[in-house]
Scaffold this active site. Structure first.
Site, PDB file in Angstrom:
ATOM      1  N   ASP A   1     -10.766 -16.472  11.279  1.00 48.22           N
ATOM      2  CA  ASP A   1      -9.991 -17.422  11.857  1.00 48.22           C
ATOM      3  C   ASP A   1     -10.280 -17.928  13.328  1.00 48.22           C
ATOM      4  O   ASP A   1     -10.663 -16.980  13.955  1.00 48.22           O
ATOM      5  CB  ASP A   1      -8.646 -16.970  12.019  1.00 48.22           C
ATOM      6  N   ILE A   2     -10.522 -19.029  13.499  1.00 48.61           N
ATOM      7  CA  ILE A   2     -10.729 -19.842  14.914  1.00 48.61           C
ATOM      8  C   ILE A   2      -9.602 -19.459  15.954  1.00 48.61           C
ATOM      9  O   ILE A   2      -8.258 -19.944  15.487  1.00 48.61           O
ATOM     10  CB  ILE A   2     -11.244 -21.241  14.871  1.00 48.61           C
TER      11      ILE A   2
ATOM     12  N   GLU B   1      -8.425 -23.581   9.736  1.00 46.65           N
ATOM     13  CA  GLU B   1      -8.979 -23.347  10.699  1.00 46.65           C
ATOM     14  C   GLU B   1      -9.799 -22.036  10.170  1.00 46.65           C
ATOM     15  O   GLU B   1     -10.455 -21.370  10.966  1.00 46.65           O
ATOM     16  CB  GLU B   1      -8.707 -23.167  12.136  1.00 46.65           C
TER      17      GLU B   1
END
Length: 671
Positions: free
Chosen positions: A542-543, A586
């Site tokens: 996950d960003i 994301e």
């Protein structure tokens, strides 16, 4: 008279005298006006006191005396002047005989007592046709030599029922014989096809021959006087002729059977039946069948000629329909032939219940009608241009003449001679020979037609084969062209399908696999890992602070960020089976087949570090980016349990985010 041996005697009865004297069979001398009866010795015990030798001596003297005493009582009618026997081998005696006919059978004594005006000269033949009367004939034979001679008297018509021959000298019976085809063949005086009587003539003797004949067949009495030497030679000649005739018939039948086995046509069966029936009819008519085939069957011998004649006509009719092709050429003639065959079959059944004379007359009539019908069909087919009809007319013309001659002879319309007696045999031999030749010509013609048809069919087949080859070549070319087009179209469709599949499996923003492709690939890899007992690892990424990123830099820069992360991760995960997919928003996911938890940690650490060290380059500035990664690894043992792996990786990701982000966390179960 029947010759018996052992314990049998004759009882000799003198007409007008009540005494009965036992007489030995071989020493008895019978006088005119005497009857005799067979008895057994055990029926008269007193006879056991007499020995044959004593009886012979006693009775010879007594009978000579009785012959002198009672000879005058018979009052025999005078016979025409006698015939001096010549020295040549064979002499026909019909013109030397006198004959008379009586409605009821008479004994010898009754016949000799008749007045001489009742006797008529025989002329050149003794042929009386079909009659139930009894015929008596007589002649006087004189031996003018000084030596005793032997002669054989032949009655050359072997189908007579009852034949009695009495030899008298000065009114006393010196020899008596009873024969005919109503008696077993073994009782004949001599074993010949006809009736042959041995005669003995002492030197200077004068003997009277009385012959009685009665028969249900035609009454023909051809009489020939033979010397023993001449008769033996003639018997050999006759046997040779009949042997050649039957041998030729059997040869034709055998050859026809071989041809039938080869070609399988029923006409050869009809021909075999015709030849066999004609041959057996001739044997029955000539007496050879009774002599060699059924010497003890008098009843069958009497009826065999009727059946063989009927079968001859029946097989001839069946042969005619096939040989002249009536079934395909003439409907009317074919129907008439079928009706004639049915009538013949009924006649063959009917004659079983008829006496001989009407039965044979009916069969002769049908035979003559059949020959006439056969000639009509042959002439008609000849005029219609049928090639084989000429053989047919020639063969049936010969048999027709022979049949007409035989019928005329039996009905006393022509003289009974050696030639007339063998007309049917000659005609049948010509018939079989010509028909066999005609059958071979027919077979040859059919083979030529078949060869022509086969040649034509071969040419047509060749043309058809060439046309077929051309058609097949055209079809092959069309099929190849179609196959090429199909293959090209298939390839195009495959490319399109692959492109569609790729598009359907690809995330439109980042260019990596989307969520649907991730789910399918994870299920496949999990199943294979389960089957192959290999580890499978999953990285959920996950960003960090992506929502704030979008708020700060804008959504377009946020999209650049997503593409930047996808490119970096795609460059780091390069094994053919490794999968990088956008899981949603994301969030990214990495599938590592065949990788355990330690290996997965190494990959995750490298990804996390590389993204940290590779900021996003925009037109104005560099924007730092970090990611949080959760790692889960399993050795799958249960099918369809891949969601457990996702859950563990997701939990580890949550731990990484909770612990400050920009780090890697391995699932506790895998630590």
């Amino acid at each position: 008279m029947e010759y018996l041996e052992g314990n049998r005697f004759l009882i000799f009865t003198i007409r007008g005298v009540g005494d009965k004297l036992p007489v030995d069979v071989f020493g008895a001398i019978f006088g005119t006006g005497c009857d005799y009866t067979l008895i057994k010795r055990q029926d008269f015990p007193l006879l056991n006191q007499f020995t044959p030798e004593n009886l012979r001596r006693l009775l010879t003297a007594v009978l000579l005396l009785l012959a002198g005493l009672f000879g005058g009582f018979a009052a025999a009618s005078p016979i025409a002047p006698g015939f001096s026997m010549p020295d040549q081998g064979a002499v026909a005696l019909e013109d030397q005989f006198e004959y008379l006919s009586v409605a009821e059978p008479l004994t010898l004594s009754e016949v000799t007592a008749l007045p001489s005006d009742q006797w008529r000269p025989a002329g050149t033949e003794l042929n009386f046709g079909y009659t139930t009367d009894q015929y008596w004939i007589r002649a006087r034979l004189i031996n003018q030599t000084d030596e005793a001679v032997q002669r054989l008297l032949e009655i050359a018509y072997p189908v007579l029922d009852y034949v009695q021959v009495h030899v008298l000298e000065t009114g006393v019976v010196v020899d008596s014989y009873e024969t005919g085809d109503k008696f077993p063949y073994g009782q004949r005086p001599m074993e010949t096809a006809g009736f042959v009587i041995p005669l003995r003539f002492p030197a200077g003797s004068v003997r009277d021959i009385y012959i009685a004949v009665q028969s249900s067949s035609a009454v023909q009495i051809p009489i020939v006087l033979w010397t023993p030497e001449a008769f033996s030679k003639d018997e050999l000649r006759r046997n040779f002729v009949i042997g050649c005739y039957i041998g030729a018939m059997l040869l034709v039948i055998f050859l026809s059977f071989l041809i039938f086995l080869s070609v399988g046509e029923t006409i050869y069966l009809y021909f075999m039946g015709l030849a066999l029936s004609i041959g057996l009819f001739e044997l029955a008519l000539g007496g050879q069948a009774f002599q060699y085939l059924w010497p003890l069957s008098m009843v069958w011998n009497d009826r065999s000629m009727i059946y063989f004649l009927g079968l001859t006509v029946l097989f001839a009719s069946l042969f005619t329909r096939d040989f002249l092709s009536l079934k395909t050429m003439s409907e009317t003639d074919n129907r008439v032939s079928i009706g004639f065959n049915i009538a013949l079959g009924l006649a063959l059944i009917l004659v079983t219940f008829m006496s001989y004379t009407p039965g044979i007359l009916m069969m002769i009539s049908m035979a003559v009608a059949g020959c006439g019908w056969a000639l009509y069909l042959g002439v008609k087919r000849w005029f219609e241009g049928y090639y084989l009809a000429r053989f047919y007319i020639l063969s049936w013309g010969a048999l027709f003449l022979g049949g007409i001659g035989l019928a005329a002879s039996k009905l006393s319309l022509i003289d009974a001679t050696v030639v007339s007696g063998n007309l049917l045999k000659i005609g049948s031999a010509v018939l079989i020979a010509v028909l066999f030749f005609g059958l071979n010509q027919r077979l040859k013609q059919e083979m030529q037609v078949r060869e022509a048809v086969q040649h034509k069919m071969f040419r047509m087949e060749k043309l058809a084969r060439v046309s077929s080859e051309r058609i097949l070549e055209t079809e092959r070319r069309a099929r190849e062209q179609l196959e090429r087009k199909v293959q090209e179209r298939t390839r195009e469709l495959t490319v399109l399908n692959e492109e569609l599949q790729r598009l359907s499996d690809t995330d439109g923003l980042t260019g990596i696999r989307n969520r649907r492709a991730f789910d399918d690939k994870l299920e496949q890899e999990y199943l294979e890992a389960c089957q192959r007992r290999l580890p499978l690892s999953l990285l959920m990424m996950d960003i960090d602070h992506f929502k704030s990123f979008n708020d700060t830099w804008g959504h377009q820069t946020g999209d650049q960020c997503l593409r930047h992360v996808a490119d970096v991760v795609g460059g780091l995960v390069s094994r053919p089976r490794d999968i990088v997919a956008r899981y949603g928003g994301e969030e990214f996911a990495i599938i590592l087949p065949g990788t355990d938890a330690a290996g997965a940690r190494v990959v995750a650490e490298r990804v996390c570090r590389t993204i940290r060290e590779t900021p996003l380059q925009t037109e104005d500035q560099e924007i730092p980016i970090t990611v949080s990664i959760g790692v889960a690894s399993e050795l799958p043992r249960k099918l369809a349990a891949q969601q457990n792996l996702v859950k563990k990786a997701d939990v580890a990701l949550y731990v990484s985010k909770s612990n400050g982000r920009d780090q890697v966390t391995v699932s506790r179960e895998d630590s």
